[in-house]
Design a protein around this motif. Structure first.
Motif, mmCIF file in Angstrom:
data_model
loop_
_atom_site.group_PDB
_atom_site.id
_atom_site.type_symbol
_atom_site.label_atom_id
_atom_site.label_comp_id
_atom_site.label_asym_id
_atom_site.label_seq_id
_atom_site.Cartn_x
_atom_site.Cartn_y
_atom_site.Cartn_z
ATOM 1 N N VAL A 151 0.852 -1.188 0.000
ATOM 2 C CA VAL A 151 0.000 0.000 0.000
ATOM 3 C C VAL A 151 0.889 1.240 0.000
ATOM 4 C CG1 VAL A 151 -1.808 1.256 1.209
ATOM 5 C CG2 VAL A 151 -1.781 -1.246 1.252
ATOM 6 N N ARG A 152 0.798 2.030 -1.064
ATOM 7 C CA ARG A 152 1.632 3.222 -1.237
ATOM 8 C C ARG A 152 3.075 2.918 -0.849
ATOM 9 N NH1 ARG A 152 -3.491 5.578 -0.593
ATOM 10 N NH2 ARG A 152 -3.751 4.918 1.544
ATOM 11 N N PRO A 153 3.717 2.017 -1.576
ATOM 12 C CA PRO A 153 5.025 1.500 -1.165
ATOM 13 C C PRO A 153 6.123 2.556 -1.209
ATOM 14 C CG PRO A 153 4.486 0.761 -3.377
ATOM 15 C CD PRO A 153 3.263 1.430 -2.854
ATOM 16 N N THR A 154 7.050 2.432 -0.293
ATOM 17 C CA THR A 154 8.238 3.294 -0.268
ATOM 18 C C THR A 154 9.509 2.476 -0.443
ATOM 19 O OG1 THR A 154 8.349 3.118 2.139
ATOM 20 C CG2 THR A 154 7.120 4.978 1.240
ATOM 21 N N ASN A 155 9.357 1.176 -0.691
ATOM 22 C CA ASN A 155 10.519 0.312 -0.899
ATOM 23 C C ASN A 155 10.220 -0.661 -2.025
ATOM 24 O OD1 ASN A 155 9.199 -2.147 0.423
ATOM 25 N ND2 ASN A 155 9.151 -0.675 2.112
ATOM 26 N N VAL A 156 11.280 -1.265 -2.531
ATOM 27 C CA VAL A 156 11.152 -2.151 -3.690
ATOM 28 C C VAL A 156 10.362 -3.398 -3.325
ATOM 29 C CG1 VAL A 156 12.432 -3.566 -5.340
ATOM 30 C CG2 VAL A 156 13.241 -1.269 -4.771
ATOM 31 N N MET A 157 10.542 -3.900 -2.113
ATOM 32 C CA MET A 157 9.798 -5.097 -1.725
ATOM 33 C C MET A 157 8.293 -4.829 -1.783
ATOM 34 S SD MET A 157 8.010 -7.230 0.337
ATOM 35 C CE MET A 157 7.868 -6.486 1.954
ATOM 36 N N GLY A 158 7.865 -3.710 -1.171
ATOM 37 C CA GLY A 158 6.445 -3.367 -1.212
ATOM 38 C C GLY A 158 5.948 -3.151 -2.622
ATOM 39 N N ALA A 159 6.760 -2.475 -3.450
ATOM 40 C CA ALA A 159 6.360 -2.249 -4.838
ATOM 41 C C ALA A 159 6.253 -3.556 -5.601
ATOM 42 C CB ALA A 159 7.370 -1.322 -5.519
ATOM 43 N N SER A 160 7.174 -4.492 -5.321
ATOM 44 C CA SER A 160 7.114 -5.787 -6.017
ATOM 45 C C SER A 160 5.855 -6.552 -5.637
ATOM 46 C CB SER A 160 8.361 -6.611 -5.693
ATOM 47 O OG SER A 160 8.342 -7.072 -4.348
ATOM 48 N N LYS A 161 5.428 -6.448 -4.386
ATOM 49 C CA LYS A 161 4.203 -7.119 -3.974
ATOM 50 C C LYS A 161 2.973 -6.449 -4.587
ATOM 51 C CE LYS A 161 4.190 -10.180 -1.582
ATOM 52 N NZ LYS A 161 4.347 -11.620 -1.919
ATOM 53 N N ARG A 162 3.038 -5.123 -4.767
ATOM 54 C CA ARG A 162 1.925 -4.448 -5.425
ATOM 55 C C ARG A 162 1.840 -4.854 -6.897
ATOM 56 N NH1 ARG A 162 -2.904 -3.637 -5.982
ATOM 57 N NH2 ARG A 162 -3.554 -1.808 -7.166
ATOM 58 N N ILE A 163 2.990 -5.007 -7.551
ATOM 59 C CA ILE A 163 2.980 -5.473 -8.948
ATOM 60 C C ILE A 163 2.409 -6.889 -9.010
ATOM 61 C CG2 ILE A 163 4.409 -6.009 -10.948
ATOM 62 C CD1 ILE A 163 6.344 -3.825 -10.001
ATOM 63 N N ALA A 164 2.772 -7.730 -8.039
ATOM 64 C CA ALA A 164 2.223 -9.084 -7.998
ATOM 65 C C ALA A 164 0.700 -9.042 -7.851
ATOM 66 C CB ALA A 164 2.853 -9.874 -6.849
ATOM 67 N N GLU A 165 0.198 -8.099 -7.036
ATOM 68 C CA GLU A 165 -1.252 -7.943 -6.910
ATOM 69 C C GLU A 165 -1.871 -7.542 -8.248
ATOM 70 O OE1 GLU A 165 -1.506 -6.444 -2.219
ATOM 71 O OE2 GLU A 165 -2.073 -5.109 -3.863
ATOM 72 N N LEU A 166 -1.219 -6.610 -8.933
ATOM 73 C CA LEU A 166 -1.727 -6.185 -10.240
ATOM 74 C C LEU A 166 -1.769 -7.355 -11.218
ATOM 75 C CD1 LEU A 166 0.131 -2.763 -10.557
ATOM 76 C CD2 LEU A 166 -2.325 -3.086 -10.225
ATOM 77 N N ILE A 167 -0.765 -8.226 -11.158
ATOM 78 C CA ILE A 167 -0.723 -9.398 -12.036
ATOM 79 C C ILE A 167 -1.913 -10.306 -11.749
ATOM 80 C CG2 ILE A 167 0.558 -11.531 -12.504
ATOM 81 C CD1 ILE A 167 3.145 -9.863 -12.136
ATOM 82 N N PHE A 168 -2.219 -10.532 -10.487
ATOM 83 C CA PHE A 168 -3.358 -11.390 -10.142
ATOM 84 C C PHE A 168 -4.678 -10.708 -10.492
ATOM 85 C CE2 PHE A 168 -0.653 -14.464 -8.601
ATOM 86 C CZ PHE A 168 -1.298 -15.491 -7.935
#
Length: 659
Positions: free
Chosen positions: A408-425
């Motif tokens: 949620v509103r990521p400030t790090n690459v790990m959070g951003a990668s999980k958000r991209i994974a959510e977008l993929i699903f």
């Protein structure tokens, strides 16, 4: 005597009373008449009848079922009342039959004599038993009891006969109880806790508040942390009717769930087995903290077969051996390899067939991923893409992604990668979900921090305490949402049962917990004190090291999407904005190409293009808006990845920044 069977003990008490009570009545008659004339006027049958009636009154008052070592004033009072009722009944009987020769006033004298006999005999035996038992004690821990209510009083009684504990006082927040005496122990207000702990050399405090709320319990633990004393909790009341019960049976150390500040969320049984029972299930990342707990709970629900996938040989071996030992009849297949290996995943699904996938494989440690962004992105993003594509291709019924609140509103690459994974699903749900005539339901579960999982603060703090400190915290105000490992696994399983397609599920985790409060509580639970400027002689120092790159002070669980209730009252369901599948494919392809360059600026810019709310800790060149035509999508998706110049040129079409 203590080791005798309970029935034998009761028989001894009844026989003793049957002998003593006629003498008590004889004394009453002597006191009433002044000589033996009145006493001898009534035969032995009268004395035996009085004794039998008295013993019946004792039985009604539960005197014989009580453990003599733990007998208290309340039970003696109940016995006196029952005896008084019996004597009143006898008085009424003699009055109704007009027995003029019977001295009714002797019955009142008899009540006083018998009650004195009960007190003297029971208290005397209790003292002898306690003193004899105390002589066998070896090492006794001096403790205080927090809570001077009924539970605390009963616990103090049990502790007095314990081989482990010696209660010395009560602590209670109620000012009305200050300096009172309960069960022979003095009650102190909690304001004096540090002073009394030092004065009485108290080694630990037992919290005896069975009905206390989790929020109140956490406040109490934080207060005790300031005194630097070991803390335990009364998990259930001691059954005083069982003379084999000991405080050890009812006192336990504080557990992770006591640190949550809220009661654990129970699962709904009807949801729990819907996607598991009788089905073939695949768990990716099966050797991790969440994956392993998922496997354990799935195994209890009767799956047809359980497939495990993990790239760590040791982790996979460990969970495989555990499942084999605990569930010998369960068919388990362990697959060693990366979730990014599309051929491996396809072989597993083709050989299945698989009904349900729980995708738990991911790199989740923020500092490590922040310094290894290429591998972090490949594993988290490409892994999600492979799982989603293969699940749709092979007709998997349910596919659940385990995400993070850091998405949620990521400030790090790990959070951003999980958000991209959510977008993929989410894109997979649009393409292959039930609404599109397909039969695969895709959904996501967003976690907070999981207490006790690998990489969580609890194991880290425990290791640091074992080394003598210091406990390292990034910032004094940093706070996190927490959940238990079983809660996390149950949330994942239930989410799959409730999903409609493209849903994001979030557990209601109550209020966030400050990490520094968690640290101080753990120090206290270890029986140590915090080392501060005010207490330089303390044991463990808390040291603030500054926020890691990309770390937030406070995490969030919800975005600006629409929140709906779910079938579970403590689980929220959200629908969030998503990218068009074709656009997302193009962006992910470009992101993987950017990873091939190992250029951090380029990679972060591409991540920013996909996750517009991504705000990295270091400034990057903002990418311009990227109109994507259908032809460009096809070109990007099919472009070769061999030539670096070709990769850069293609990326620049979508992320126009200076190189």
């Amino acid at each position: 005597m203590v080791s005798l069977h309970r029935t034998t003990k009761i028989a001894l008490m009844v026989i003793t009373d049957l002998i003593a009570l006629p003498f008590c009545f004889l004394i009453a008659m002597l006191l009433r008449g002044g000589d033996l004339k009145l006493a001898s006027h009534f035969g032995p049958a009268s004395y035996i009848l009085v004794a039998v009636v008295t013993i019946a009154a004792f039985s009604v008052s539960d005197l014989y079922r009580a453990v003599i070592r733990f007998i208290d004033q309340r039970l003696l009072s109940a016995t006196g009342i029952a005896l008084g009722i019996a004597i009143s009944g006898a008085y009424a009987v003699t009055f109704s039959i007009k027995e003029e020769n019977f001295p009714r006033s002797a019955l009142a004298i008899y009540w006083f004599i018998v009650f004195s006999y009960v007190i003297a005999s029971r208290i005397g035996v209790r003292t002898v038993l306690r003193n004899g038992h105390a002589g066998q004690r070896v090492a006794i821990e001096v403790v205080a009891i927090y809570g001077a209510g009924d539970a605390g009083a009963r616990l103090a009684q049990a502790m007095r006969n314990s081989e482990e504990y010696r209660p010395v006082c009560f602590f209670d927040d109620k000012h009305a109880l200050n300096d009172r005496n309960i069960g022979g122990l003095r009650v102190f207000n909690t304001d004096r806790l540090p002073e009394i702990v030092d004065a009485m050399c108290i080694r630990s405090i037992v919290i005896a508040l069975p009905s206390v709320s989790p929020e109140r319990l956490r406040d109490i633990m934080q207060r005790l942390a300031q005194a630097g004393i070991s803390t335990k909790i009364l998990s259930r009341l001691v059954d005083l009717a069982d003379d084999k019960a000991t405080p050890r049976d009812s006192i336990r150390d504080l557990k992770f769930e006591d640190l949550l500040g809220r009661p654990p969320v129970p699962p709904r049984v009807d949801l729990f087995a819907r996607c598991v029972s009788g089905k073939a299930v695949l768990v990716t990342g099966a050797g991790g903290s969440i994956g392993a707990e998922l496997c354990r709970q799935i195994a209890t629900l009767g799956p047809r077969r359980l497939h495990l996938l993990d790239h760590s040989e040791f982790a996979l071996y460990t969970i495989r051996q555990e499942l084999a030992a605990r569930f010998p009849d369960l068919g388990v297949d362990a697959h060693l390899g990366s979730v990014c290996n599309a051929d491996l995943v396809e072989r597993i699904l083709r050989a299945g067939p698989i009904d349900t996938i729980y995708h738990a494989a991911a790199y989740k440690h923020v500092p490590l991923v922040e310094t290894n962004i290429v591998e972090g992105l490949r594993n988290n993003v490409l892994g999600a893409q492979v799982i989603a594509a293969q699940a749709a291709r092979h007709g998997v019924e349910t596919c659940v992604l385990i995400s993070s609140d850091k998405a949620v509103r990521p400030t790090n690459v790990m959070g951003a990668s999980k958000r991209i994974a959510e977008l993929i699903f989410q894109a997979a749900a649009v393409r292959h979900g039930p609404g599109n005539g397909m039969n695969t339901t895709f959904c996501m579960v967003r976690f907070g921090n999981v207490l006790g999982s690998s990489g969580s603060v609890i194991p880290l703090f425990q290791r640091q305490i074992a080394r003598g400190g210091p406990l390292t915290i990034t910032h004094p105000d940093v706070s996190r949402y927490f959940m238990l490992i079983p809660e996390a696994a149950q949330l994942v399983i239930q989410a799959g049962a409730m999903a409609k397609g493209g849903d994001v599920f979030v557990l209601d985790m109550g209020e966030p917990v400050r990490i520094v409060d968690l640290a101080r509580t753990l120090i206290a639970l270890s029986g140590l004190t915090e080392k501060t400027l005010q207490n330089p002689g303390g044991d463990i120092e808390i040291r603030y090291v500054g926020l890691f790159p990309g770390e937030k002070l406070h995490e969030e669980l919800l975005t600006d999407g629409v929140v709906f209730p779910s079938e579970h009252p403590r689980i929220m369901r959200m629908k969030e904005n998503a990218l068009r599948p074709g656009v997302l494919d193009t962006f992910v392809t470009c992101l993987m190409m950017a990873c091939e360059t190992h250029e951090r600026t380029m990679i972060e810019a591409m991540v920013k293009t996909i996750v517009t709310e991504y705000s990295p800790s270091r400034p990057i060149v903002e990418p311009a808006a990227a109109p994507v035509a259908a032809a460009a999508t096809t070109t990007a998706a099919t472009a070769p990845l061999a030539a670096p110049q070709q990769r850069l040129g293609l990326i620049k079409k979508f992320v126009p920044f200076r190189i």
